[in-house]
Design a protein around this motif. Structure first.
Motif, PDB file in Angstrom:
ATOM      1  N   LEU A 189       0.796  -1.240   0.000  1.00 34.97           N
ATOM      2  CA  LEU A 189       0.000   0.000   0.000  1.00 34.97           C
ATOM      3  C   LEU A 189       0.827   1.288   0.000  1.00 34.97           C
ATOM      4  CD1 LEU A 189      -3.073  -0.982   2.161  1.00 34.97           C
ATOM      5  CD2 LEU A 189      -2.892  -0.695  -0.303  1.00 34.97           C
ATOM      6  N   PRO A 190       1.883   1.392   0.787  1.00 40.93           N
ATOM      7  CA  PRO A 190       2.660   2.646   0.745  1.00 40.93           C
ATOM      8  C   PRO A 190       3.192   2.939  -0.653  1.00 40.93           C
ATOM      9  CG  PRO A 190       3.294   1.317   2.632  1.00 40.93           C
ATOM     10  CD  PRO A 190       2.403   0.453   1.803  1.00 40.93           C
ATOM     11  N   VAL A 191       3.579   1.887  -1.376  1.00 41.00           N
ATOM     12  CA  VAL A 191       4.060   2.096  -2.745  1.00 41.00           C
ATOM     13  C   VAL A 191       2.924   2.621  -3.615  1.00 41.00           C
ATOM     14  CG1 VAL A 191       5.152   0.993  -4.713  1.00 41.00           C
ATOM     15  CG2 VAL A 191       5.696   0.234  -2.401  1.00 41.00           C
ATOM     16  N   VAL A 192       1.727   2.052  -3.391  1.00 40.69           N
ATOM     17  CA  VAL A 192       0.564   2.528  -4.134  1.00 40.69           C
ATOM     18  C   VAL A 192       0.332   4.010  -3.857  1.00 40.69           C
ATOM     19  CG1 VAL A 192      -1.934   2.332  -4.340  1.00 40.69           C
ATOM     20  CG2 VAL A 192      -0.534   0.267  -4.209  1.00 40.69           C
ATOM     21  N   MET A 193       0.501   4.390  -2.600  1.00 37.42           N
ATOM     22  CA  MET A 193       0.334   5.806  -2.231  1.00 37.42           C
ATOM     23  C   MET A 193       1.333   6.687  -2.976  1.00 37.42           C
ATOM     24  SD  MET A 193      -2.080   6.133   0.012  1.00 37.42           S
ATOM     25  CE  MET A 193      -3.152   4.749  -0.134  1.00 37.42           C
ATOM     26  N   ALA A 194       2.568   6.192  -3.052  1.00 37.15           N
ATOM     27  CA  ALA A 194       3.600   6.954  -3.756  1.00 37.15           C
ATOM     28  C   ALA A 194       3.229   7.103  -5.232  1.00 37.15           C
ATOM     29  CB  ALA A 194       4.949   6.258  -3.615  1.00 37.15           C
ATOM     30  N   LEU A 195       2.791   5.993  -5.817  1.00 35.43           N
ATOM     31  CA  LEU A 195       2.392   6.022  -7.226  1.00 35.43           C
ATOM     32  C   LEU A 195       1.204   6.966  -7.415  1.00 35.43           C
ATOM     33  CD1 LEU A 195       2.700   4.869 -10.028  1.00 35.43           C
ATOM     34  CD2 LEU A 195       1.258   2.954  -9.369  1.00 35.43           C
ATOM     35  N   GLY A 196       0.234   6.865  -6.489  1.00 38.48           N
ATOM     36  CA  GLY A 196      -0.947   7.733  -6.553  1.00 38.48           C
ATOM     37  C   GLY A 196      -0.557   9.197  -6.526  1.00 38.48           C
TER      38      GLY A 196
END
Lengths: 363, 367, 268
Positions: C227-234
């Motif tokens: 999820l944190p990576v998804v946040m970064a991508l987002g």
């Protein structure tokens, strides 16, 4: 013959049709034909899956529809989808109106496009991530709960704001906000400001001017907002899946499950067709009744008596529908009761739309 | 106003838009070097006729000759006409010089010749130093001049002007009217002007076609149109005219003259030229312009004793002029009289009695 | 007083509208694997992690191919329809244009399932090309809406003037029409690109084994550790979308200015 054809092609109509034809053909091939084929498929039935290849009974029959309309699971699913979409529509439009009104009437003209731009920006950012973030916001240990706890408003985290229909409504209302604001704003912008001054000049109070002039003239925009929010939300997949939990699933989730998990394409097609039919029928019902209630109000001479009468008729009809829907299956069978209900309601809508002229709200 | 060799010949021109009959048999000849106006209320077909000449509308029936050549099937870009559009249609993404030189793109001139031609055209319309100016930085009058230069640089046989002055304010309009007359005289090209403003048409034109409902009601020079309108409708459209009921008497004086009994004025005799619509014995109407009636002051008397008396019903003071509505004894409705205000001449009050002089030579008969 | 209440309401509304987006960078730079408060500390490791995720790069590439193709096809189809709608009257015009605009109000899931079922019945494999086809279908109405504005803003006599001055229909289109509607074309390209890049349902139904960026993201949402990576991508996606939008809006306004018109509102 060829001469008249050549003349036709040179005419405005001919040029217009020629010009629009690539786009039209594309839409026919990729929209009309696929829609027609899911309608066709919905009358087939799934037999078995042999080595990954689905086998169909290609005789046209209504068994999928019978199942969808009688099985309490499907009935509950469709009712819930309708209820959630209805709530989303209501919440979105009611919250959007004051904002649209504020931008149109109280924001300086040169700042208006900046406000609209600010309102549309969130809409253009990743839908998936926005929905997911609502899951974070509404979570048991999310900012809403921790904030309310810290403020001492609540003693323990609210459980009812995530993984149910409520969270779906909140998230969808957020996602569709600009769709509601823009049409209402456009309708409000079109109102000639001197009309409002005329109403004040003729002795109406500010509040009554709003009720008698602004609101009726903004109604076409509100109607557009209702349509543009209600129709797409009923088919939303991401939000119920991410924040809906088991109590918040909607029709699109089930369609997806039918096709990918259960491999029952005809049933998926049936549900898709039903979703479109439900939307069409509910909208027809809503427009016809809005026209009818307005007409009743005017017939009763307006004022509180008129509002009371219209309200009473509305409540009465909705009660009848609810009773018919819940008691019908026990009396004449589930399928028959749904069909009877739809036929009566739709026939009434058609009758109203045919007999009553367009009202002053433009519907 | 002699008839010159025709450059535009219209024969039985008809135009239908579906069921709507926009042009109903237009036949006319427009001469070389003429300033010709199409005048009429909106929806009368004048713009449709102009656009048909330009080639933007196909004729449903009839024939259009430009300089003797049949224009059937000839597209606008191949016709010897150019147009000044009502909106001027100045290309917003080009500067003034690029706009004016637009039509020269396909000509065989060298770049240097083109530049010179553009300069001359701009000079001609009084915009010599404006070549590099952006299109959106122009005033209404300047846009009009650019549009004119852009069309005239093509050296068309006919210049078509679609309500070219309607977007300008009153002062600018008067300036441009004079400018257009000067330009037309200078270049000697046939101008066809569409306008709904009768004053504009009278001021500028050699000849005017008055159009109603797709037909030419009268085609004449300005003076004939003003003094001898051939129908009550044309008379009402051009300037102000009073109408009084009259009876054409059976016992004429002979010699081509017509004897009348006019309500409130009495007996009058008219020349046949004063009956452009013809004369038939019985009920009719006469028309009189406000300036051909005169209020008589103390001591003044009318020539030949042609006097009438009445009551002032309305006084409208314009500064240089005063308009009176006077109900002549025995007439069914008041007539309007315009009087020039002069020092020492008293403006009559509402309700006063007034004596009027009238002249049968100024009358027109409508049957 | 009434004005103040309204203004406060509007401000709160705007705040709530932006709430999710504001959270995004907070978690993207948060040094903790759990997406919850309180925040732990600052880190850029999640952005670094984006760099060594080949599946993400492949999905991004797929999405870009789809979005660029969609933008081009939808804008071309939009040009035809918008030109026909603003310039000509033809039989059943309202019905035809209404039908073409239908995807604007049709639930996307309906479009997705009907395309999928047709593909399945025809025995074709879905993939990048079918997503492009679906996205073109739903983006064309947006392109038409934008381009219709550009065409309608253009004085029709401009084209007539060019023809009157000797140009042919084609050279008129090239010299006059195209330059004047080009801001609309660019805005349409950008908007269609953005919509396609973000579209999930159709891509989800039709992607097969070639996921687009949203489909890839959807898969990642199931793994809490990702999820944190998804946040970064987002965060990156949001910044890119906003940038694209600002560019599109600038072009739209420039178009208005060029046509000499007053600004009257946004894209829709």
């Amino acid at each position: 013959m060829s001469g008249s054809l050549a003349k036709m092609m040179r005419s405005d109509a001919g040029k217009g049709l020629t010009l629009v034809s690539p786009t039209l053909i594309y839409a026919l091939l990729l929209l009309a034909a696929p829609l027609a084929s899911i309608v066709l498929l919905s009358f087939w039935t799934q037999l078995a899956t042999v080595a990954g290849q689905a086998q169909f009974d290609r005789t046209l029959q209504l068994s999928n529809y019978r199942e969808a309309l009688t099985d309490p699971l499907y009935r509950a699913l469709m009712l819930r989808s309708l209820r959630i979409s209805g709530m989303v529509m209501l919440v979105t439009v009611v919250l959007a109106f004051p904002v649209a009104y504020f931008i149109s009437f109280h924001v300086r003209p040169d700042r208006k496009s900046l406000w609209l731009f600010l309102i549309t920006i969130p809409f253009w950012t990743s839908y998936l991530i926005r929905v997911f973030l609502w899951r974070v916001i509404l979570a048991y240990d999310g900012p809403v709960n921790s904030g309310l706890l810290a403020l001492g408003v609540i003693d323990e985290p609210l459980g009812w704001i995530l993984y149910n229909a409520n969270s779906v409504v909140i998230t969808l209302a957020h996602a569709y906000a600009p769709f509601a604001i823009l049409p209402i704003f456009v309708a409000l912008e079109k109102i000639d400001r001197s009309l409002l001054e005329a109403a004040r000049d003729l002795g109406e109070s500010k509040a009554m001017t709003f009720l008698r002039v602004t609101l009726p003239l903004a109604m076409p925009g509100v109607l557009a907002a209702v349509l543009i929010v209600f129709i797409p939300t009923i088919g939303d997949y991401v939000t119920p899946q991410l924040v809906g939990g088991s109590g918040g699933t909607m029709i699109a989730n089930n369609i997806h499950a039918q096709i990918f998990a259960l491999n029952d394409r005809p049933m998926g097609a049936t549900l898709a067709v039903l979703a479109m039919l439900i939307v069409a029928m509910v909208l027809l019902w809503g427009i016809a009744r809005a026209r009818f209630w307005l007409w009743l109000m005017d017939r009763a001479g307006g004022g509180f008596a008129g509002i009371g009468l219209a309200l009473a008729v509305a409540v009465a009809e909705i009660t009848v529908i609810r009773v018919a829907f819940s008691q019908g299956p026990a009396l004449i069978g589930a399928g028959a009761s749904v069909i009877a209900l739809l036929l009566v309601a739709t026939a009434l809508s058609a009758f109203i739309l045919w007999r009553l002229p367009k009202g002053r709200w433009g519907i | 106003m002699s008839q010159k060799t025709p450059i535009v010949t219209l024969t039985g021109v008809q135009k239908y838009y579906g069921d709507y009959h926009a042009l109903r048999g237009i036949t006319a000849e427009i001469g070389q070097g003429e300033f010709f106006s199409l005048l009429g209320p909106s929806g009368c077909g004048k713009t449709t006729l102009l656009r048909s000449i330009a080639g933007f509308e196909d004729l449903s029936e009839g024939q259009l000759l430009l300089d003797g050549r049949d224009m059937e099937g000839v597209p606008p870009n191949k016709r010897p006409t150019n147009m000044v559009f009502q909106s001027y249609a100045i290309f917003p993404h080009m500067n003034v010089a690029e706009n004016v030189g637009f039509g020269l793109r396909r000509s065989s001139m060298s770049t240097e010749e083109k530049r010179r031609a553009v300069g001359e055209a701009l000079e001609m319309v009084g915009l010599g130093k404006f070549g590099a100016r952006a299109a959106h930085a122009l005033s209404g009058g300047q846009r009009q001049r650019v549009a004119l230069a852009r069309a005239l640089i093509m050296k068309p046989k006919v210049l078509l002007l679609d309500e070219p002055l309607s977007a300008l304010d009153k002062k600018m309009r008067e300036v441009m009217q004079v400018e257009l007359i000067r330009l037309q005289r200078e270049v000697g090209i046939t101008f066809i002007l569409v306008t709904h403003d009768q004053e504009e048409a009278l001021v500028m034109s050699d000849r005017i076609a008055v159009m109603f409902e797709g037909e030419i009601a009268q085609l004449a020079d300005p003076e004939t149109l003003y003094r001898r309108p051939n129908s009550r409708r044309v008379a009402e459209f051009i300037g102000m005219m009073n109408f009084l009921p009259a009876t054409v008497l059976p016992t004429g004086p002979g010699g081509g003259r017509v004897a009348l009994e006019v309500a409130g004025l009495g007996r009058a005799e008219l020349e046949t030229a004063q009956c452009p619509g013809g004369a038939a014995i019985g009920e009719a109407e006469i028309g009189l312009r406000p300036e051909s009636l005169t209020v008589l002051y103390e001591g003044q008397s009318a020539e030949g004793g042609r006097e009438a008396e009445g009551t002032v019903r309305e006084v409208v003071y314009y500064g240089d002029m005063t308009y009176y509505d006077i109900l002549i004894d025995g007439a069914p409705s008041p007539v309007r009289v315009s009087m020039r205000n002069m020092p020492g001449r008293r403006v009559l009050d509402f309700g006063a009695r007034a004596r009027l002089a009238w002249d049968p030579r100024a009358m027109v008969l409508f049957c | 007083m009434r004005l103040n209440l309204l203004a406060i309401f509007a401000a709160v509304y705007l705040l709530v509208l932006y709430a999710p987006i504001v959270l995004l960078p907070l978690f993207a730079f948060n040094d903790g694997t759990v997406i919850a408060f309180p925040l732990r500390g600052f880190t850029t490791q999640w952005f670094a992690a984006l760099l060594d995720t080949p599946a993400l790069h492949q999905a991004t590439f797929n999405s870009l191919v789809i979005a660029v193709s969609t933008a081009i096809f939808a804008t071309i189809l939009g040009l035809f329809a918008a030109r026909a709608a603003t310039r000509y009257g033809f039989p059943a015009k309202a019905g035809i244009i209404g039908f073409i605009m239908l995807p604007l109000v049709l639930p996307e899931v309906i479009v997705a399932i009907s395309l999928l079922i047709v593909l399945m019945q025809l025995g074709l494999n879905s993939g990048t090309w079918s997503i492009i086809a679906g996205h073109t279908l739903i983006c064309t109405p947006f392109a038409i809406a934008i381009l219709q504005g550009s065409f309608a803003n253009m004085d029709r006599s401009l084209e007539e003037a060019a023809v009157d001055l000797g140009e042919t229909a084609w050279s008129t289109f090239r010299l006059i029409t195209l330059p004047l509607v080009s801001p609309g074309i660019i805005a349409s390209l950008l908007i269609c690109f953005t919509i396609s890049l973000d579209e999930f349902i159709i891509a989800f139904f039709l992607s097969g084994n070639e996921p687009t960026l949203p489909v890839y993201l959807w898969g990642q949402l199931r793994f809490p550790a990702r999820l944190p990576v998804v946040m970064a991508l987002g965060t990156i996606l949001v910044i890119l979308s906003v940038l694209l939008l600002v560019v599109a809006e600038t072009f739209r306004r420039r178009g208005l200015k060029r046509a000499g018109l007053k600004d009257t509102g946004g894209f829709l």
